[in-house]
Design an enzyme around this catalytic site. Structure first.
Site, PDB file in Angstrom:
ATOM      1  CD  GLU A   1     -13.735   4.442  14.228  1.00 40.59           C
ATOM      2  OE1 GLU A   1     -13.955   3.707  15.173  1.00 40.59           O
ATOM      3  OE2 GLU A   1     -13.122   5.507  14.822  1.00 40.59           O
TER       4      GLU A   1
ATOM      5  CG  HIS B   1      -3.072  -0.737   7.872  1.00 42.48           C
ATOM      6  ND1 HIS B   1      -3.535  -1.063   9.026  1.00 42.48           N
ATOM      7  CD2 HIS B   1      -3.806  -1.097   6.826  1.00 42.48           C
ATOM      8  CE1 HIS B   1      -4.701  -1.818   8.722  1.00 42.48           C
ATOM      9  NE2 HIS B   1      -4.678  -1.942   7.398  1.00 42.48           N
TER      10      HIS B   1
ATOM     11  CE1 TYR C   1     -10.167  -6.677   6.755  1.00 49.13           C
ATOM     12  CE2 TYR C   1      -8.053  -6.860   7.688  1.00 49.13           C
ATOM     13  CZ  TYR C   1      -9.056  -6.185   7.001  1.00 49.13           C
ATOM     14  OH  TYR C   1      -8.883  -5.041   6.897  1.00 49.13           O
TER      15      TYR C   1
ATOM     16  CD  GLN D   1      -2.768  -1.224   2.629  1.00 49.39           C
ATOM     17  OE1 GLN D   1      -2.438  -0.353   3.539  1.00 49.39           O
ATOM     18  NE2 GLN D   1      -3.593  -2.256   2.589  1.00 49.39           N
TER      19      GLN D   1
ATOM     20  CE1 TYR E   1     -12.089  11.114  18.187  1.00 51.10           C
ATOM     21  CE2 TYR E   1      -9.854  11.652  18.665  1.00 51.10           C
ATOM     22  CZ  TYR E   1     -11.402  11.999  18.454  1.00 51.10           C
ATOM     23  OH  TYR E   1     -11.511  13.392  18.727  1.00 51.10           O
TER      24      TYR E   1
END
Length: 359
Positions: free
Chosen positions: A230, A136, A251, A69, A240
């Protein structure tokens, strides 16, 4: 060229093809004269001309580890770009020679007058620690004011528990001074023992959307695991919740941690999605191009389902959600409002497109 027509919330919407042929585009910025900057995840920065021509790669980028990613991700221009030609970009930065791992980094540079190269590149910030991971990275940038920036940082997937500790940058939002990347003196955790001073908020998973709202404050979106994406309104020093609380699950099924969605001292999202839509890219509509009903609405791209979610808010809460362009069927990676008042979309594929949304 018109490539898609769809109805949404009483409006007939069309997408106009501005440019195509990008390799996994990720971020979009406007540099005046109808020109735009587009990042490609493999590590290239392109200039798009008003007629849709895509220029050769801009020279001068630092070394980038384009893996999984990661790669060259977000780009924004300084609010005083017309004078200083400063751009900020974030990317996956490899460890120094002989070491392993990577992390999200933020750099600034001057875009040359002919927009062919970056000059005076300065790395303002490097996420700590470096982690051996392909996932991520977070990496959305918000020009907060004349002096500061926000940068979103993912938990790097394998280190999710670190999102709850303050001695690292994993799963955090950081607030930095533009001039050198240091922590502003009024950051919320500057005086907290053991906390990294750059941290603005924590307990995040993988934030891939961030922008200032009509209220001038920060809004973000982040990927949940399986469910639990979110929308948040991150405030200074607040937690948070990830991975202690979440509306998602592992998953393949099964609870994450204790499998709870609320706990005292941990913030609830403004809005969440189950199942996940895989949100990436967001923009508030402030122009009158789409009618008064759209002003103040939040548009969020969906990677998973290939549409744009239109969220109507009141008093900081989502009142209604519509699915725009349901037949687009392309991974929407970025959503921006241009200086012309139109909304622009980037689609994430090996032949990615830049689209203009027309009412």
């Amino acid at each position: 060229m018109l490539c898609n027509v769809a109805a949404g919330a009483g409006n007939d919407l069309r997408t106009e093809l501005v440019a195509q042929g990008f390799q996994n585009p990720w971020g979009l910025a406007f540099i005046g004269g109808g020109r735009m900057l587009v990042t490609e995840r493999p590590g290239r920065l392109r200039v798009v001309q008003p007629d849709g021509r895509i220029g050769p790669p801009v020279e001068g980028l630092p070394r980038i580890e384009a893996t999984g990613q990661g790669g060259l991700l977000d780009v924004v221009t300084d609010r005083d770009f017309a004078r200083n030609r400063t751009v900020y970009f974030c990317y996956s930065e490899p460890a120094q020679s002989g070491a392993s791992g990577n992390s999200t980094a933020l750099a600034s540079a001057r875009l040359s007058d002919d927009a062919s190269r970056l000059e005076g590149v300065k790395v303002l910030f490097s996420q700590r620690p470096k982690v051996v991971s392909r996932a991520h990275f977070g990496c959305r940038i918000v020009d907060a004011d004349a002096n500061t920036l926000f940068l979103t940082l993912g938990d790097r997937y394998s280190r999710k528990d670190d999102a709850q500790t303050l001695d690292n940058h994993l799963g955090k939002i950081v607030r930095l001074l533009k001039k050198d990347g240091s922590a502003p003196a009024d950051n919320p955790l500057v005086k907290k023992p053991g906390a990294l001073p750059e941290i603005w908020s924590y307990g995040h998973r993988n934030l891939q959307g961030a922008t200032l709202g009509p209220d001038g404050r920060l809004w973000t979106i982040e990927h949940g695991p399986q469910g639990g994406d979110e929308l948040n309104h991150p405030e200074a020093g607040k937690n948070y919740g990830w991975p202690v609380i979440t509306y998602g699950e592992n998953y393949g099924g099964g609870a994450i941690g204790a499998g709870i969605t609320q706990q005292a001292g941990l913030e609830q999202p403004v809005h969440y999605w189950v199942p996940s839509i895989a949100p990436s890219g967001m923009a508030f509509v402030s122009s009158d191009r789409y009618g008064k009903d759209w002003q103040g609405n939040l548009l969020v791209g969906s990677l998973k389902f290939g549409y744009v979610a239109r969220l109507q808010l009141a008093n900081g809460q989502v009142q209604e959600e519509d699915k725009l362009l349901p037949d687009l069927k392309q991974r929407v990676r970025d959503v921006r409002q241009g200086p012309d008042g139109f909304i622009y979309l980037l689609t994430d594929s090996s032949k990615g497109q830049l689209l203009r949304l027309l009412p």
